[in-house]
Scaffold this active site. Sequence first.
Site, PDB file in Angstrom:
ATOM      1  N   ASP A   1       3.950 -11.910 -40.393  1.00  0.00           N
ATOM      2  CA  ASP A   1       3.641 -10.721 -41.190  1.00  0.00           C
ATOM      3  C   ASP A   1       2.302 -10.924 -41.903  1.00  0.00           C
ATOM      4  O   ASP A   1       1.862 -12.056 -42.109  1.00  0.00           O
ATOM      5  CB  ASP A   1       4.721 -10.504 -42.266  1.00  0.00           C
ATOM      6  CG  ASP A   1       6.051 -10.044 -41.673  1.00  0.00           C
ATOM      7  OD1 ASP A   1       6.075  -9.623 -40.508  1.00  0.00           O
ATOM      8  OD2 ASP A   1       7.056 -10.111 -42.401  1.00  0.00           O
TER       9      ASP A   1
ATOM     10  N   ARG B   1       0.569  -6.904 -33.953  1.00  0.00           N
ATOM     11  CA  ARG B   1       1.289  -5.733 -34.495  1.00  0.00           C
ATOM     12  C   ARG B   1       0.318  -5.009 -35.428  1.00  0.00           C
ATOM     13  O   ARG B   1      -0.298  -5.636 -36.283  1.00  0.00           O
ATOM     14  CB  ARG B   1       2.509  -6.196 -35.286  1.00  0.00           C
ATOM     15  CG  ARG B   1       3.237  -5.041 -35.971  1.00  0.00           C
ATOM     16  CD  ARG B   1       3.987  -5.480 -37.232  1.00  0.00           C
ATOM     17  NE  ARG B   1       4.982  -6.492 -36.976  1.00  0.00           N
ATOM     18  CZ  ARG B   1       5.387  -7.347 -37.938  1.00  0.00           C
ATOM     19  NH1 ARG B   1       4.875  -7.313 -39.148  1.00  0.00           N
ATOM     20  NH2 ARG B   1       6.294  -8.247 -37.653  1.00  0.00           N
TER      21      ARG B   1
ATOM     22  N   LYS C   1      -0.010   0.098 -41.180  1.00  0.00           N
ATOM     23  CA  LYS C   1      -0.992   0.707 -42.087  1.00  0.00           C
ATOM     24  C   LYS C   1      -1.368  -0.241 -43.218  1.00  0.00           C
ATOM     25  O   LYS C   1      -2.510  -0.301 -43.642  1.00  0.00           O
ATOM     26  CB  LYS C   1      -0.433   2.008 -42.656  1.00  0.00           C
ATOM     27  CG  LYS C   1      -0.385   3.139 -41.643  1.00  0.00           C
ATOM     28  CD  LYS C   1      -0.018   4.462 -42.273  1.00  0.00           C
ATOM     29  CE  LYS C   1       0.166   5.535 -41.209  1.00  0.00           C
ATOM     30  NZ  LYS C   1       0.639   6.813 -41.755  1.00  0.00           N
TER      31      LYS C   1
ATOM     32  N   HIS D   1       5.977   4.904 -38.641  1.00  0.00           N
ATOM     33  CA  HIS D   1       6.936   6.007 -38.460  1.00  0.00           C
ATOM     34  C   HIS D   1       6.186   7.330 -38.448  1.00  0.00           C
ATOM     35  O   HIS D   1       6.793   8.393 -38.533  1.00  0.00           O
ATOM     36  CB  HIS D   1       7.952   6.023 -39.605  1.00  0.00           C
ATOM     37  CG  HIS D   1       8.454   4.660 -39.966  1.00  0.00           C
ATOM     38  ND1 HIS D   1       7.824   3.847 -40.876  1.00  0.00           N
ATOM     39  CD2 HIS D   1       9.502   3.958 -39.500  1.00  0.00           C
ATOM     40  CE1 HIS D   1       8.467   2.698 -40.966  1.00  0.00           C
ATOM     41  NE2 HIS D   1       9.479   2.732 -40.143  1.00  0.00           N
TER      42      HIS D   1
ATOM     43  N   ARG E   1       8.961  -0.420 -50.244  1.00  0.00           N
ATOM     44  CA  ARG E   1       9.531   0.756 -49.558  1.00  0.00           C
ATOM     45  C   ARG E   1       9.551   1.958 -50.500  1.00  0.00           C
ATOM     46  O   ARG E   1       9.350   3.087 -50.087  1.00  0.00           O
ATOM     47  CB  ARG E   1      10.962   0.478 -49.065  1.00  0.00           C
ATOM     48  CG  ARG E   1      11.132  -0.681 -48.097  1.00  0.00           C
ATOM     49  CD  ARG E   1      10.408  -0.572 -46.786  1.00  0.00           C
ATOM     50  NE  ARG E   1       8.994  -0.722 -46.714  1.00  0.00           N
ATOM     51  CZ  ARG E   1       8.322  -1.879 -46.596  1.00  0.00           C
ATOM     52  NH1 ARG E   1       8.940  -3.020 -46.571  1.00  0.00           N
ATOM     53  NH2 ARG E   1       7.005  -1.885 -46.492  1.00  0.00           N
TER      54      ARG E   1
HETATM   55  P1  FDA Z   1       3.608   6.784 -43.569  1.00  0.00           P
HETATM   56  O1  FDA Z   1       3.708   6.062 -44.855  1.00  0.00           O
HETATM   57  O2  FDA Z   1       2.567   7.829 -43.427  1.00  0.00           O
HETATM   58  O3  FDA Z   1       5.039   7.377 -43.241  1.00  0.00           O
HETATM   59  C1  FDA Z   1       5.261   8.266 -42.161  1.00  0.00           C
HETATM   60  C2  FDA Z   1       6.672   8.814 -42.313  1.00  0.00           C
HETATM   61  O4  FDA Z   1       7.619   7.751 -42.156  1.00  0.00           O
HETATM   62  C3  FDA Z   1       6.973   9.388 -43.687  1.00  0.00           C
HETATM   63  O5  FDA Z   1       6.604  10.737 -43.774  1.00  0.00           O
HETATM   64  C4  FDA Z   1       8.475   9.190 -43.785  1.00  0.00           C
HETATM   65  O6  FDA Z   1       9.148  10.183 -43.043  1.00  0.00           O
HETATM   66  C5  FDA Z   1       8.692   7.882 -43.079  1.00  0.00           C
HETATM   67  N1  FDA Z   1       8.660   6.725 -44.004  1.00  0.00           N
HETATM   68  C6  FDA Z   1       7.673   5.793 -44.124  1.00  0.00           C
HETATM   69  N2  FDA Z   1       8.015   4.864 -45.035  1.00  0.00           N
HETATM   70  C7  FDA Z   1       9.233   5.229 -45.505  1.00  0.00           C
HETATM   71  C8  FDA Z   1      10.107   4.669 -46.468  1.00  0.00           C
HETATM   72  N3  FDA Z   1       9.801   3.567 -47.140  1.00  0.00           N
HETATM   73  N4  FDA Z   1      11.286   5.306 -46.707  1.00  0.00           N
HETATM   74  C9  FDA Z   1      11.627   6.431 -46.037  1.00  0.00           C
HETATM   75  N5  FDA Z   1      10.827   7.006 -45.110  1.00  0.00           N
HETATM   76  C10 FDA Z   1       9.648   6.421 -44.846  1.00  0.00           C
HETATM   77  N6  FDA Z   1       2.929  -3.875 -43.928  1.00  0.00           N
HETATM   78  C11 FDA Z   1       2.170  -4.941 -44.279  1.00  0.00           C
HETATM   79  O7  FDA Z   1       1.325  -4.829 -45.169  1.00  0.00           O
HETATM   80  N7  FDA Z   1       2.343  -6.142 -43.632  1.00  0.00           N
HETATM   81  C12 FDA Z   1       3.242  -6.306 -42.629  1.00  0.00           C
HETATM   82  O8  FDA Z   1       3.366  -7.400 -42.063  1.00  0.00           O
HETATM   83  C13 FDA Z   1       4.016  -5.169 -42.249  1.00  0.00           C
HETATM   84  N8  FDA Z   1       4.926  -5.261 -41.226  1.00  0.00           N
HETATM   85  C14 FDA Z   1       5.550  -4.111 -40.787  1.00  0.00           C
HETATM   86  C15 FDA Z   1       6.382  -4.185 -39.663  1.00  0.00           C
HETATM   87  C16 FDA Z   1       6.946  -3.030 -39.153  1.00  0.00           C
HETATM   88  C17 FDA Z   1       7.812  -3.111 -37.940  1.00  0.00           C
HETATM   89  C18 FDA Z   1       6.691  -1.770 -39.788  1.00  0.00           C
HETATM   90  C19 FDA Z   1       7.244  -0.496 -39.249  1.00  0.00           C
HETATM   91  C20 FDA Z   1       5.904  -1.722 -40.913  1.00  0.00           C
HETATM   92  C21 FDA Z   1       5.345  -2.871 -41.447  1.00  0.00           C
HETATM   93  N9  FDA Z   1       4.570  -2.844 -42.594  1.00  0.00           N
HETATM   94  C22 FDA Z   1       3.846  -3.957 -42.938  1.00  0.00           C
HETATM   95  C23 FDA Z   1       4.619  -1.653 -43.485  1.00  0.00           C
HETATM   96  C24 FDA Z   1       3.475  -0.682 -43.192  1.00  0.00           C
HETATM   97  O9  FDA Z   1       2.259  -1.233 -43.603  1.00  0.00           O
HETATM   98  C25 FDA Z   1       3.686   0.672 -43.933  1.00  0.00           C
HETATM   99  O10 FDA Z   1       3.677   0.440 -45.311  1.00  0.00           O
HETATM  100  C26 FDA Z   1       4.986   1.379 -43.566  1.00  0.00           C
HETATM  101  O11 FDA Z   1       5.246   1.290 -42.203  1.00  0.00           O
HETATM  102  C27 FDA Z   1       4.909   2.892 -43.947  1.00  0.00           C
HETATM  103  O12 FDA Z   1       3.859   3.493 -43.281  1.00  0.00           O
HETATM  104  P2  FDA Z   1       3.994   4.424 -41.963  1.00  0.00           P
HETATM  105  O13 FDA Z   1       3.098   3.856 -40.940  1.00  0.00           O
HETATM  106  O14 FDA Z   1       5.392   4.552 -41.554  1.00  0.00           O
HETATM  107  O15 FDA Z   1       3.339   5.783 -42.368  1.00  0.00           O
END
Ligand code: FDA
Length: 313
Positions: A130, A181, A184, A224, A286
């Site tokens: 990570d 991986r 964001k 997501h 989260r």
């Molecule tokens: P965005 O925040 O724009 O969310 C898109 C949509 O997803 C939202 O509209 C909502 O519907 C849903 N959603 C997202 N987060 C949610 C939540 N907490 N609760 C409910 N719904 C939610 N970061 C990092 O800094 N280091 C790392 O090593 C990792 N590793 C990692 C592994 C995996 C498998 C994932 C999916 C994510 C990470 N992250 C991470 C976290 C990542 O940086 C980011 O903060 C989250 O994925 C939320 O961003 P989205 O890309 O989902 O987009």
Amino acid sequence: MLREVLLQLAERSDVRDFIVTHRATRDLARRFVAGETLDDALHATRSLSAKGVRAILNHLGERVASLEEARRAAEDYRRLIERLHAEGLEAHVAVKLTQLGLDHGVDACAHHLEAVVAAAAEVGSFVAIDMENSRYTQATLDLFETVCRRHPTHVGVCVQAYLHRTARDVERLLRLGARVRLCKGAYLEPPAVALQRKEDVDEQFRRPMALLIERGACPAIATHDERLIAEAKLLARAFKRSADSFEFQMLYGVRRDLQQALRRAGYRVRVYVPYGREWYPYLTRRLAERPANLLFLMRALWAESRRNGRSAA
Ligand code: FDA
């Protein structure tokens, strides 16, 4: 603003001690965390597997207080890898380098990381590293490169689209043939280091995503965000990538509907399954991602305090 406050709270142990005692917070944590024990995590992994979704297991913990704790964490991961192998589960592990002792010396952390990755290599498995706060980015990439040279197909690393440096890092990782991986980014970072506006981060996700889908070794698109996922599918088609040569990755408890829709459409989906007692900083990140989660928590805390007030009266 709210995101900043929450991410600052993630680092405060006095706040953590207060928050983790509340039932409402523990209930909310259960939405994002599979449970406190390895058996809970394995149960979640089997449930996902029954739905055609693979897992990444993370034993929660970060910025450990001593090298002894780091040594124990590495040992736990070795046991976890053996157990996953023994049970024949299609799952691998994810580690944080501050859990393996990065704050207490690069050499000790490298030693622990090597032990975990060697255990995975021995059984043909994989370790995802990570990415944490930007003060660890360079050290994480350096340690990744060292261990990747010895175990090229058994270790990968996460990069964060919000960092200004990520395009350069991705180019270098692609030259190495590394498994990457892309997410964001979930930490509080200053403007000198990372983009601050969500729209800008979404935009900056696109370039490394395209590079990884074009040239990456089994890249993982970890989001997501439906718009970015739709674009990833178009890119995969344009670069003639088969659906099993890259993964969509999501977090446990987030957008299960989307996980299933992707799987039904034939894509490979892997879910990050955290477990353990150290869930406070993970939960706070989260909450910071989605203010609606915070509202839900505030309502539950309010109901809990009213219940306690009534039973005390
Ligand atoms: P965005 O925040 O724009 O969310 C898109 C949509 O997803 C939202 O509209 C909502 O519907 C849903 N959603 C997202 N987060 C949610 C939540 N907490 N609760 C409910 N719904 C939610 N970061 C990092 O800094 N280091 C790392 O090593 C990792 N590793 C990692 C592994 C995996 C498998 C994932 C999916 C994510 C990470 N992250 C991470 C976290 C990542 O940086 C980011 O903060 C989250 O994925 C939320 O961003 P989205 O890309 O989902 O987009």
